[in-house]
Write an enzyme that holds these catalytic residues in place. Structure first.
Site, PDB file in Angstrom:
ATOM      1  N   SER A 256     -27.099  -6.732  24.715  1.00 36.46           N
ATOM      2  CA  SER A 256     -27.502  -7.354  23.469  1.00 36.46           C
ATOM      3  C   SER A 256     -27.933  -6.306  22.463  1.00 36.46           C
ATOM      4  O   SER A 256     -28.131  -5.147  22.783  1.00 36.46           O
ATOM      5  CB  SER A 256     -28.671  -8.293  23.722  1.00 36.46           C
ATOM      6  OG  SER A 256     -29.795  -7.538  24.110  1.00 36.46           O
ATOM      7  N   LYS A 257     -28.087  -6.752  21.267  1.00 38.39           N
ATOM      8  CA  LYS A 257     -28.619  -5.911  20.221  1.00 38.39           C
ATOM      9  C   LYS A 257     -30.043  -5.570  20.604  1.00 38.39           C
ATOM     10  O   LYS A 257     -30.538  -6.029  21.630  1.00 38.39           O
ATOM     11  CB  LYS A 257     -28.634  -6.691  18.897  1.00 38.39           C
ATOM     12  CG  LYS A 257     -27.777  -5.996  17.855  1.00 38.39           C
ATOM     13  CD  LYS A 257     -27.587  -6.835  16.650  1.00 38.39           C
ATOM     14  CE  LYS A 257     -27.136  -5.895  15.550  1.00 38.39           C
ATOM     15  NZ  LYS A 257     -26.164  -6.431  14.699  1.00 38.39           N
TER      16      LYS A 257
END
Length: 482
Positions: A256-257
């Site tokens: 994920s970011k």
RNA sequence: GGCGCGUUCGUCUAGCGGCCAGGACGUGGCCCUCUCAAGGCCAAAACACGGGUUCGAUUCCCGUACGCGCUACCA
């Protein structure tokens, strides 16, 4: 005609922003699978969530996929026999299928509002009960349901999931999966805004588009039962399924970011080469049957198979990506390396007007680069004279104390080198070595430092050649006075 | 909480009952070499744990632990 000719796979991203690196891997495996089996690779845009829709994202997605070297046989931009390939343009189809299930009693209208459902879920959580729709609308009579709908009351259409029994399906990566129906919610198929949910649209489209193999991320594994049940309800044969292991952050959570870049566009912007990214990502969850790791798209397409896809999630290790990039960069023809480096050199304010000199600089530095942008720091020695030591006559101390003599000899020798090229400069160095009896470090290091201000760098004759005799003299002089 | 999936060097992985558990990145060393990088060679480094099954388990079965995913009118 072998059955292989009927292989049809698809990549079906949502246009909610950028292309996720995990999405790229999924797209790649689908693409490779299609090529390996001489099948068809379909691209479909799943834009059924109006809230998350991002303008222009779909176009960007296609462009990024192309950059990565992927192409498709059917898709929103090129059309195909089963179009349109954008779900928002297929709304009537989903509604029609939802209604047919409704008619057959395989689905029902649910008039519960989102707020109501939310309240139910909260209560269930408090009571430590599994959060599931309580199915209160499931038992509404047809007459009541029709009447309320006719009165304009908003509703969704829910799938009537069997209350008992279990579904067993086969996954090409994980084998047999069985899940009890008791834990499956009555899935919403058609939202109150008339848009389908993923589950409906996906099943309807995969069938309509004759998809033979569904290859997607592991996050879809639990919902595959719902899909299997839907295929059954429609009386359609389900496709084969293959669920790919997830891509993970260094802490093992789903990639994920926040913990690094997940956007393919970002890696592209940083200067990673598509070939390197593809090669790297191909090896995240799949392994080559032989021990080669440097593989081109064609080689991957020839080698790819689902039975070499692993089950465990893979951490995205940027260091290995960097290694791949360095390898691919160095393998590029010089003209290509130059083309990639020039924008960075220019942005740094370096003079690139002499194409020969620029190319030589890039060539001399290529072994030091992982990304083209790295050239800026490495090339500084060729464009800026090093800062002089506090006292210009001060040269770092060496054991024999001959450094000034070395520098003087080299400065004098510079004028005699004809033509000015690395071979001749090397000869000058050898001459000095003979005359002064100084060699190795004691010979090279003073000159290197006087010329570049650094103790490391490309071969000295190459450095001197690129600097030119005048610049060499200019940089040497301050160290030879006194 | 429920359901599902997973677990081999730090990381990516090979292995499909008997292997000194192999390769790659990274790390360390050596070689090359004026230095760095690149390249070559070498080294350290792993079968989560406990029960079975078996002559024999990394491999098959069960359990435990841990991790992850799903559990939305998101995909």
């Amino acid at each position: 005609m072998t059955p292989e000719t009927s292989v049809r796979v698809r990549f079906a991203p949502s246009p909610t922003g950028f292309l996720h690196i995990g999405g790229l891997r999924t797209a790649l495996y689908n693409y490779l699978f299609a090529r390996r089996h001489h099948g068809v690779f379909v691209l479909r845009i799943e834009d059924t969530d109006r809230n998350r829709f991002v303008e222009g994202a779909a176009e960007k997605l296609l462009e990024t996929l192309h950059w990565a070297g992927l192409s498709w046989d059917e898709g929103p931009d090129i059309g195909g026999p089963y179009g349109p390939y954008v779900q928002s343009e297929r709304l009537a189809l989903y509604r029609q299928h939802a209604e047919s299930l409704l008619r057959e009693g395989k689905a029902y209208r649910c008039f519960c509002s989102p707020e109501e459902l939310d309240r139910q879920r909260r209560k269930q959580a408090e009571e430590k009960r599994p959060p599931m729709y309580d199915r209160r609308c499931r038992t509404l009579s047809r007459e009541t349901s029709d009447a309320r709908a006719k009165a304009g009351e908003p509703f969704t259409i829910r799938f009537r999931v069997p209350l008992t029994g279990e579904t067993v399906f086969h996954d090409a990566v994980r084998g047999e999966i069985r899940i009890s129906h008791a834990v499956i919610d009555d899935q919403v198929l058609l939202k109150s805004d008339g848009y389908p949910t993923y589950h409906l649209a996906n099943v309807v489209d995969d069938h309509a588009m004759r998809i033979s193999d569904v290859i997607r991320g592991e996050e879809w594994l639990p919902s595959t039962v719902k899909h299997t049940l839907l295929y059954e309800a429609f009386g359609w044969p389900p496709p084969r399924f293959a669920h790919l292991p997830l891509l993970l952050n260094p802490d093992r959570s789903k990639l994920s970011k926040r913990q690094g870049d997940v956007a393919v566009e970002e890696y592209r912007a940083q200067g990673f080469l598509p070939e390197a990214l593809i090669n790297f990502v191909a090896l995240l969850g799949w392994s080559s049957p032989d021990e080669r790791e440097i593989l081109s798209m064609d080689e991957l397409a020839a080698l790819f198979s689902l039975d070499r896809v692993g089950k465990a999630g893979a951490i995205f290790d940027i260091e290995k990506l960097r290694w791949f990039n360095g390898r691919y960069f160095r393998a590029l023809p010089l003209e290509e390396r130059v083309r990639l480096c020039i924008p960075h050199l220019e942005r740094a304010g370096y003079d690139t007007r002499d194409p020969i000199r620029t190319a030589r600089i890039v060539d001399a530095l290529s072994n030091h680069l992982v990304l083209p942008a790295d050239i800026v720091e490495e090339a500084a020695i060729f464009f800026r004279a090093p800062a002089l030591p506090a006292s210009a006559t001060e040269v770092p101390p060496f054991s024999q104390g001959q450094e000034k003599a070395v520098l003087r000899a080299f400065l004098t020798g510079v004028r005699t080198v004809v033509p000015w090229e690395r071979g001749q400069i090397k000869k000058l160095l050898e001459r000095i070595q003979g005359e002064l009896g100084v060699r190795g470090k004691e010979l090279y290091l003073p000159i290197r430092i006087a010329l570049t201000g650094k103790s490391h760098g490309p071969e000295l004759p190459v450095v001197a050649e690129l600097l030119g005799p005048e610049e060499c003299s200019r940089r040497l002089e301050p160290f030879t006075v006194g």
